[in-house]
Design a protein around this motif. Structure first.
Motif, mmCIF file in Angstrom:
data_model
loop_
_atom_site.group_PDB
_atom_site.id
_atom_site.type_symbol
_atom_site.label_atom_id
_atom_site.label_comp_id
_atom_site.label_asym_id
_atom_site.label_seq_id
_atom_site.Cartn_x
_atom_site.Cartn_y
_atom_site.Cartn_z
ATOM 1 N N TYR A 101 0.863 -1.165 0.000
ATOM 2 C CA TYR A 101 0.000 0.000 0.000
ATOM 3 C C TYR A 101 0.906 1.224 0.000
ATOM 4 O O TYR A 101 2.082 1.147 0.367
ATOM 5 C CB TYR A 101 -0.866 0.049 1.267
ATOM 6 C CG TYR A 101 -1.911 -1.032 1.403
ATOM 7 C CD1 TYR A 101 -1.565 -2.298 1.867
ATOM 8 C CD2 TYR A 101 -3.241 -0.785 1.097
ATOM 9 C CE1 TYR A 101 -2.522 -3.300 2.011
ATOM 10 C CE2 TYR A 101 -4.209 -1.776 1.236
ATOM 11 C CZ TYR A 101 -3.831 -3.025 1.694
ATOM 12 O OH TYR A 101 -4.789 -4.017 1.832
ATOM 13 N N PHE B 131 3.766 1.038 2.517
ATOM 14 C CA PHE B 131 3.545 0.050 3.573
ATOM 15 C C PHE B 131 3.453 -1.346 2.965
ATOM 16 O O PHE B 131 2.726 -1.566 1.992
ATOM 17 C CB PHE B 131 2.232 0.316 4.302
ATOM 18 C CG PHE B 131 2.187 1.605 5.062
ATOM 19 C CD1 PHE B 131 1.504 2.703 4.563
ATOM 20 C CD2 PHE B 131 2.813 1.719 6.293
ATOM 21 C CE1 PHE B 131 1.445 3.894 5.272
ATOM 22 C CE2 PHE B 131 2.766 2.906 7.010
ATOM 23 C CZ PHE B 131 2.088 4.005 6.495
ATOM 24 N N PHE C 35 0.879 -5.020 9.272
ATOM 25 C CA PHE C 35 1.606 -4.017 8.516
ATOM 26 C C PHE C 35 3.011 -3.784 9.056
ATOM 27 O O PHE C 35 3.253 -3.890 10.260
ATOM 28 C CB PHE C 35 0.852 -2.684 8.538
ATOM 29 C CG PHE C 35 -0.344 -2.664 7.648
ATOM 30 C CD1 PHE C 35 -1.541 -3.214 8.062
ATOM 31 C CD2 PHE C 35 -0.269 -2.100 6.374
ATOM 32 C CE1 PHE C 35 -2.656 -3.213 7.230
ATOM 33 C CE2 PHE C 35 -1.388 -2.093 5.544
ATOM 34 C CZ PHE C 35 -2.568 -2.654 5.966
ATOM 35 N N GLY C 36 3.902 -3.416 8.147
ATOM 36 C CA GLY C 36 5.216 -2.944 8.537
ATOM 37 C C GLY C 36 5.175 -1.462 8.870
ATOM 38 O O GLY C 36 4.141 -0.809 8.702
ATOM 39 N N TYR D 158 -7.497 0.978 12.305
ATOM 40 C CA TYR D 158 -6.074 0.766 12.550
ATOM 41 C C TYR D 158 -5.517 2.001 13.234
ATOM 42 O O TYR D 158 -6.001 3.125 13.040
ATOM 43 C CB TYR D 158 -5.317 0.541 11.236
ATOM 44 C CG TYR D 158 -5.434 -0.845 10.656
ATOM 45 C CD1 TYR D 158 -6.513 -1.191 9.855
ATOM 46 C CD2 TYR D 158 -4.461 -1.810 10.899
ATOM 47 C CE1 TYR D 158 -6.619 -2.465 9.308
ATOM 48 C CE2 TYR D 158 -4.559 -3.087 10.363
ATOM 49 C CZ TYR D 158 -5.641 -3.405 9.573
ATOM 50 O OH TYR D 158 -5.744 -4.667 9.029
ATOM 51 N N HIS E 192 4.420 0.641 13.310
ATOM 52 C CA HIS E 192 3.620 0.139 12.197
ATOM 53 C C HIS E 192 2.133 0.295 12.479
ATOM 54 O O HIS E 192 1.727 0.501 13.619
ATOM 55 C CB HIS E 192 3.949 -1.330 11.943
ATOM 56 C CG HIS E 192 3.821 -2.188 13.174
ATOM 57 N ND1 HIS E 192 4.810 -2.301 14.116
ATOM 58 C CD2 HIS E 192 2.809 -2.950 13.601
ATOM 59 C CE1 HIS E 192 4.418 -3.112 15.070
ATOM 60 N NE2 HIS E 192 3.215 -3.520 14.792
ATOM 61 N N LEU E 193 1.358 0.188 11.439
ATOM 62 C CA LEU E 193 -0.095 0.171 11.574
ATOM 63 C C LEU E 193 -0.511 -1.072 12.365
ATOM 64 O O LEU E 193 -0.105 -2.186 12.047
ATOM 65 C CB LEU E 193 -0.765 0.099 10.200
ATOM 66 C CG LEU E 193 -0.922 1.390 9.420
ATOM 67 C CD1 LEU E 193 -1.143 1.085 7.943
ATOM 68 C CD2 LEU E 193 -2.078 2.188 9.965
ATOM 69 N N GLN E 194 -1.347 -0.854 13.372
ATOM 70 C CA GLN E 194 -1.821 -1.988 14.190
ATOM 71 C C GLN E 194 -3.339 -2.005 14.157
ATOM 72 O O GLN E 194 -3.977 -0.954 14.168
ATOM 73 C CB GLN E 194 -1.406 -1.818 15.648
ATOM 74 C CG GLN E 194 0.056 -1.676 15.901
ATOM 75 C CD GLN E 194 0.319 -1.309 17.339
ATOM 76 O OE1 GLN E 194 -0.317 -1.845 18.264
ATOM 77 N NE2 GLN E 194 1.245 -0.404 17.563
ATOM 78 N N PHE F 129 -8.857 2.302 2.600
ATOM 79 C CA PHE F 129 -8.613 3.130 3.761
ATOM 80 C C PHE F 129 -9.199 4.521 3.599
ATOM 81 O O PHE F 129 -9.318 5.049 2.484
ATOM 82 C CB PHE F 129 -7.102 3.307 3.981
ATOM 83 C CG PHE F 129 -6.421 2.138 4.609
ATOM 84 C CD1 PHE F 129 -5.882 1.124 3.830
ATOM 85 C CD2 PHE F 129 -6.299 2.059 5.986
ATOM 86 C CE1 PHE F 129 -5.232 0.052 4.416
ATOM 87 C CE2 PHE F 129 -5.647 0.986 6.580
ATOM 88 C CZ PHE F 129 -5.113 -0.020 5.792
#
Lengths: 115, 115
Positions: free
Chosen positions: A35, A91, A106-107, B36, B43-45, B105
Motif C-alpha cells: 500500500y 507500507f 503491517f510494517g 487501525y 507500524h499500523l496496528q 482506507f
C-alpha cells in the motif's frame, strides 16, 4: 511477537532512478500486500501477491512497478523509473489467510522521497 | 469501488477528554470494517474490527466503535483519552465478498492528546 519489517525506513532518490523497497513478512504468512500513502491523502492499495504471482493490482500499479519474492523471506517492490509523484510512504503487509476476514499485519513503512 | 471518508484530519484533545472519530463508507454491498492505529515511528496496528453481530465492538486500549448500517458509519470512540493515545487513526473497509481482502482506507485522523 512476530512483526513485518521494512527497509529502508527512508529512501531519497533522484527522478528517473530505480528503487527497491524491501519487506520481510511474518514467516508463516502466505499473502503479501503493498500500500502507499501520499502525504495528506488516503492509504491506497497497490498490489497483492500469493504463490509467487500477483493476485490483484490497482490502477496505480502500472508497468513502472513490479513485485518479487526473491527468496523465502523477502518481498520487494521495485519502481523502475521514479517520478516526483511516487513520493509517498509505502507500507508492506502480510496475512496468514486470504479473504475479507483475514487480518493484515503491517510494517512501519518506507518513506520514499523523489527529488 | 469503495470509498471511505474520515471527517476529521487532526483532532487535539486534553487528557481525560472523550473522543469520537467519524468514519463513513460508500459501498453497495456488505463490508467488514476496521480501525487501525499508527503510533509515532511504529507500524499500523489493528485496533478493532467488525464483521457481524453486535454493532458495538470493543477493541484494545479501551477503544470501541459502533457500526450504524443505515448511516454507513463506523465511528471510533473512547470515553477518556490518554497522552499515549497520540497517534494516527485509520478507518478501513473490505468487501465481504472479496477473495483476497484488499483494504480500502480513509485518509487518517491525527490525534494529539495534551497531558
Amino acid at each position: 511477537e512476530p512483526e513485518v519489517t521494512q527497509t529502508p525506513s527512508h529512501q531519497v532518490t533522484q527522478m528517473g532512478q530505480e528503487v527497491i523497497l524491501r519487506c520481510v513478512p511474518i514467516s508463516n504468512h502466505l499473502y503479501f500486500y503493498w500500500y502507499r500513502q501520499i502525504l495528506g491523502q488516503k492509504v491506497e492499495f497497490l498490489v497483492s501477491f500469493y504463490n509467487n504471482e500477483i493476485s490483484e493490482k490497482s490502477e496505480i500499479f502500472d508497468d513502472q512497478f513490479s513485485v518479487e519474492r526473491p527468496d523465502g523471506s523477502n518481498f520487494t517492490l521495485k519502481i523502475r523509473s521514479t517520478k516526483l509523484e511516487d513520493s509517498a510512504m509505502y507500507f508492506c503487509a502480510s496475512s496468514e489467510l486470504a479473504g475479507a476476514y483475514n487480518e493484515q499485519f503491517f510494517g512501519p513503512g518506507t518513506r520514499l522521497t523523489v527529488l | 469501488a469503495q470509498s471511505v471518508s474520515q471527517h476529521n484530519h487532526h483532532v487535539i484533545l486534553s487528557e481525560a477528554a472523550s473522543l469520537e472519530l467519524g468514519c463513513n463508507y460508500s459501498y453497495g454491498g456488505t463490508v467488514n470494517l476496521f480501525w487501525y492505529v499508527q503510533y509515532p515511528g511504529q507500524h499500523l496496528q489493528l485496533l478493532l474490527k467488525y464483521f457481524s453481530g453486535d454493532p458495538l465492538v470493543k477493541g484494545i486500549k479501551g477503544f470501541e466503535a459502533e457500526f450504524i448500517k443505515s448511516k454507513f458509519s463506523f465511528n471510533l470512540r473512547k470515553p477518556s483519552v490518554q497522552w499515549s493515545d497520540t497517534a494516527e487513526y485509520f478507518c478501513a473497509v473490505k468487501d465481504r465478498g472479496s477473495t483476497l481482502g484488499r483494504l480500502y482506507f480513509g485518509r487518517g485522523t491525527q490525534l494529539t492528546v495534551w497531558p
